[in-house]
Design a protein around this motif. Structure first.
Motif, PDB file in Angstrom:
ATOM      1  N   ASP A   1      -4.324  23.144  14.554  1.00  0.00           N
ATOM      2  CA  ASP A   1      -5.462  23.910  15.061  1.00  0.00           C
ATOM      3  C   ASP A   1      -6.781  23.569  14.383  1.00  0.00           C
ATOM      4  N   GLY A   2      -6.729  22.711  13.364  1.00  0.00           N
ATOM      5  CA  GLY A   2      -7.955  22.205  12.769  1.00  0.00           C
ATOM      6  C   GLY A   2      -8.762  23.214  11.978  1.00  0.00           C
ATOM      7  N   GLN A   3      -8.097  24.168  11.321  1.00  0.00           N
ATOM      8  CA  GLN A   3      -8.831  25.154  10.532  1.00  0.00           C
ATOM      9  C   GLN A   3      -9.108  24.683   9.109  1.00  0.00           C
ATOM     10  N   PHE A   4      -8.900  23.395   8.868  1.00  0.00           N
ATOM     11  CA  PHE A   4      -9.187  22.812   7.559  1.00  0.00           C
ATOM     12  C   PHE A   4     -10.065  21.581   7.747  1.00  0.00           C
ATOM     13  N   LEU A   5     -10.474  20.986   6.644  1.00  0.00           N
ATOM     14  CA  LEU A   5     -11.316  19.799   6.679  1.00  0.00           C
ATOM     15  C   LEU A   5     -10.509  18.576   6.271  1.00  0.00           C
ATOM     16  N   GLY A   6     -10.832  17.461   6.889  1.00  0.00           N
ATOM     17  CA  GLY A   6     -10.152  16.228   6.537  1.00  0.00           C
ATOM     18  C   GLY A   6     -10.309  15.878   5.070  1.00  0.00           C
ATOM     19  N   SER A   7     -11.462  16.208   4.494  1.00  0.00           N
ATOM     20  CA  SER A   7     -11.708  15.900   3.091  1.00  0.00           C
ATOM     21  C   SER A   7     -10.740  16.618   2.161  1.00  0.00           C
ATOM     22  N   ASP A   8     -10.250  17.796   2.582  1.00  0.00           N
ATOM     23  CA  ASP A   8      -9.297  18.509   1.738  1.00  0.00           C
ATOM     24  C   ASP A   8      -7.919  17.870   1.775  1.00  0.00           C
ATOM     25  N   LEU A   9      -7.558  17.218   2.868  1.00  0.00           N
ATOM     26  CA  LEU A   9      -6.303  16.464   2.871  1.00  0.00           C
ATOM     27  C   LEU A   9      -6.395  15.284   1.913  1.00  0.00           C
ATOM     28  N   ARG A  10      -7.570  14.689   1.836  1.00  0.00           N
ATOM     29  CA  ARG A  10      -7.769  13.615   0.864  1.00  0.00           C
ATOM     30  C   ARG A  10      -7.579  14.140  -0.559  1.00  0.00           C
ATOM     31  N   ARG A  11      -8.101  15.327  -0.844  1.00  0.00           N
ATOM     32  CA  ARG A  11      -7.954  15.925  -2.172  1.00  0.00           C
ATOM     33  C   ARG A  11      -6.490  16.171  -2.493  1.00  0.00           C
ATOM     34  N   VAL A  12      -5.739  16.674  -1.516  1.00  0.00           N
ATOM     35  CA  VAL A  12      -4.308  16.913  -1.724  1.00  0.00           C
ATOM     36  C   VAL A  12      -3.595  15.609  -2.063  1.00  0.00           C
TER      37      VAL A  12
ATOM     38  N   GLU B   1     -11.099  13.044  12.060  1.00  0.00           N
ATOM     39  CA  GLU B   1     -11.714  13.442  10.791  1.00  0.00           C
ATOM     40  C   GLU B   1     -10.788  13.144   9.617  1.00  0.00           C
ATOM     41  N   ILE B   2      -9.500  13.474   9.772  1.00  0.00           N
ATOM     42  CA  ILE B   2      -8.533  13.178   8.709  1.00  0.00           C
ATOM     43  C   ILE B   2      -8.420  11.674   8.507  1.00  0.00           C
ATOM     44  N   ASP B   3      -8.351  10.942   9.598  1.00  0.00           N
ATOM     45  CA  ASP B   3      -8.208   9.490   9.558  1.00  0.00           C
ATOM     46  C   ASP B   3      -9.363   8.854   8.787  1.00  0.00           C
ATOM     47  N   GLU B   4     -10.548   9.371   9.000  1.00  0.00           N
ATOM     48  CA  GLU B   4     -11.719   8.839   8.296  1.00  0.00           C
ATOM     49  C   GLU B   4     -11.735   9.253   6.834  1.00  0.00           C
ATOM     50  N   ALA B   5     -11.210  10.463   6.531  1.00  0.00           N
ATOM     51  CA  ALA B   5     -11.275  10.982   5.172  1.00  0.00           C
ATOM     52  C   ALA B   5     -10.254  10.343   4.235  1.00  0.00           C
ATOM     53  N   LEU B   6      -9.059  10.023   4.735  1.00  0.00           N
ATOM     54  CA  LEU B   6      -8.043   9.451   3.869  1.00  0.00           C
ATOM     55  C   LEU B   6      -8.438   8.040   3.444  1.00  0.00           C
ATOM     56  N   PRO B   7      -8.124   7.681   2.200  1.00  0.00           N
ATOM     57  CA  PRO B   7      -8.553   6.366   1.699  1.00  0.00           C
ATOM     58  C   PRO B   7      -8.061   5.230   2.595  1.00  0.00           C
TER      59      PRO B   7
ATOM     60  N   ALA C   1       0.839  -1.194   0.000  1.00  0.00           N
ATOM     61  CA  ALA C   1       0.000   0.000   0.000  1.00  0.00           C
ATOM     62  C   ALA C   1       0.875   1.245   0.000  1.00  0.00           C
ATOM     63  N   THR C   2       0.373   2.306  -0.641  1.00  0.00           N
ATOM     64  CA  THR C   2       1.059   3.586  -0.618  1.00  0.00           C
ATOM     65  C   THR C   2       1.112   4.098   0.815  1.00  0.00           C
ATOM     66  N   LYS C   3       2.294   4.522   1.256  1.00  0.00           N
ATOM     67  CA  LYS C   3       2.425   5.036   2.618  1.00  0.00           C
ATOM     68  C   LYS C   3       2.361   6.549   2.613  1.00  0.00           C
ATOM     69  N   VAL C   4       1.569   7.093   3.520  1.00  0.00           N
ATOM     70  CA  VAL C   4       1.348   8.529   3.624  1.00  0.00           C
ATOM     71  C   VAL C   4       1.637   8.960   5.051  1.00  0.00           C
ATOM     72  N   ALA C   5       2.517   9.959   5.205  1.00  0.00           N
ATOM     73  CA  ALA C   5       2.782  10.538   6.521  1.00  0.00           C
ATOM     74  C   ALA C   5       2.137  11.919   6.573  1.00  0.00           C
ATOM     75  N   VAL C   6       1.455  12.208   7.676  1.00  0.00           N
ATOM     76  CA  VAL C   6       0.808  13.507   7.862  1.00  0.00           C
ATOM     77  C   VAL C   6       1.570  14.250   8.942  1.00  0.00           C
TER      78      VAL C   6
ATOM     79  N   LEU D   1      -1.616  14.501  -5.609  1.00  0.00           N
ATOM     80  CA  LEU D   1      -0.243  14.003  -5.645  1.00  0.00           C
ATOM     81  C   LEU D   1      -0.182  12.673  -6.388  1.00  0.00           C
ATOM     82  N   GLU D   2      -1.103  11.807  -6.092  1.00  0.00           N
ATOM     83  CA  GLU D   2      -1.110  10.502  -6.748  1.00  0.00           C
ATOM     84  C   GLU D   2      -1.438  10.605  -8.230  1.00  0.00           C
ATOM     85  N   ASP D   3      -2.051  11.720  -8.615  1.00  0.00           N
ATOM     86  CA  ASP D   3      -2.398  11.946 -10.021  1.00  0.00           C
ATOM     87  C   ASP D   3      -1.241  12.567 -10.798  1.00  0.00           C
ATOM     88  N   GLY D   4      -0.098  12.758 -10.146  1.00  0.00           N
ATOM     89  CA  GLY D   4       1.075  13.226 -10.873  1.00  0.00           C
ATOM     90  C   GLY D   4       1.706  14.499 -10.358  1.00  0.00           C
TER      91      GLY D   4
END
Length: 260
Positions: free
Chosen positions: A100-111, A25-31, A3-8, A115-118
């Motif tokens: 500080d949690g000023q972002f959404l977990g879903s946006d980390l998934r988008r990032v 939230e991030i944990d749930e959002a990441l694939p 599996a692809t390894k991702v460090a946050v 990256l995986e798209d190139g």
């Protein structure tokens, strides 16, 4: 297939009330098919941030590494340490976000997906911000400064939500001065000047999680005291950036690079 390894990479200070929900939230959002590890550097918090993190270790699908600085060093050095520790996990990609949690977990998934798209690197752009006026004004000024002084057109050069291919991040960190206040800004400039494939993506921004007024850097209050502190910070950071530009023009990393 491995599996692809991702460090946050996450710097945190006085985030005991909000960081738990944010990590979950991030944990749930990441694939779920990705091997994820959260690397949190606590900048000597006094509000139980580390204890709160340890309390959710068993709830996370991903792994958790928690490091604590012996003294309060500030956001920049804590961010740098988080990057270094994240790379020690030997990931394919490194995502970064403030605790500080000023972002959404879903946006980390988008990032991650970009990256995986190139993409070699992805930087968030905060379009609708929940920040005091002076912070938004300084972001606009920074945009002009980075474009005019470094020749790098960017909409939100210092946004804390971003991601890199680990191999690129490892290379770029060799140019980052140790203990710098603004590592993310320097990473943006370095990646662009290197010719890396960079993607800017609009991301959501929200109020800081938790009620503690002192956040990862200056908190979210509108007090003039906070504004003065941010002005002082910006002046010091400006001096750092001038030295950084001289190092770039000489074509060699600074003597006090954080990674050699």
């Amino acid at each position: 297939m491995t599996a692809t390894k991702v460090a946050v990479a996450i710097p945190a200070y006085q985030e005991g009330e909000g960081i738990v929900d944010f990590l979950l939230e991030i944990d749930e959002a990441l694939p779920p098919t990705r091997d994820v590890v959260f690397v949190v550097v606590d900048d000597c918090s006094t509000d139980g941030t580390v204890e709160a993190l340890e309390g959710i270790r068993h709830k996370l699908r991903g792994g958790l590494v928690v490091a604590r600085t012996p003294t309060n060093r500030g956001h920049g050095p804590a961010m740098l340490e988080a990057y270094h520790l994240a790379l020690e996990e030997h990931p394919t990609y490194v995502l970064a976000v403030d605790g500080d949690g000023q972002f959404l977990g879903s946006d980390l998934r988008r990032v991650l997906l970009l990256l995986e798209d190139g993409g070699d690197g992805v930087c968030g752009v905060r379009r609708f911000r929940y920040d005091p006026w002076f912070r938004m004004l300084m972001t606009r000024a920074l945009r002009v400064y980075v474009s005019s002084s470094f020749g790098v057109p960017t909409r939100d050069a210092n946004c804390p939500l971003r991601g890199y291919r680990a191999s690129l991040l490892d290379e770029l960190l060799r140019w980052i001065p140790e203990e710098t206040l603004i590592p993310n800004l320097f990473l943006t400039i370095l990646a662009a000047r290197r010719g890396a494939t960079l993607v800017e993506v609009d991301v959501n921004h929200r109020v800081r999680r938790g009620t503690e007024p002192a956040g990862t850097m200056f908190g979210g209050g509108n007090s003039w005291r906070t504004a003065r502190r941010l002005t002082q910070f910006s002046w010091t950071a400006f001096g750092e950036s001038r030295q950084f530009r001289r190092d770039l023009n000489r074509g060699r990393p600074p003597a006090n690079a954080a990674r050699s």
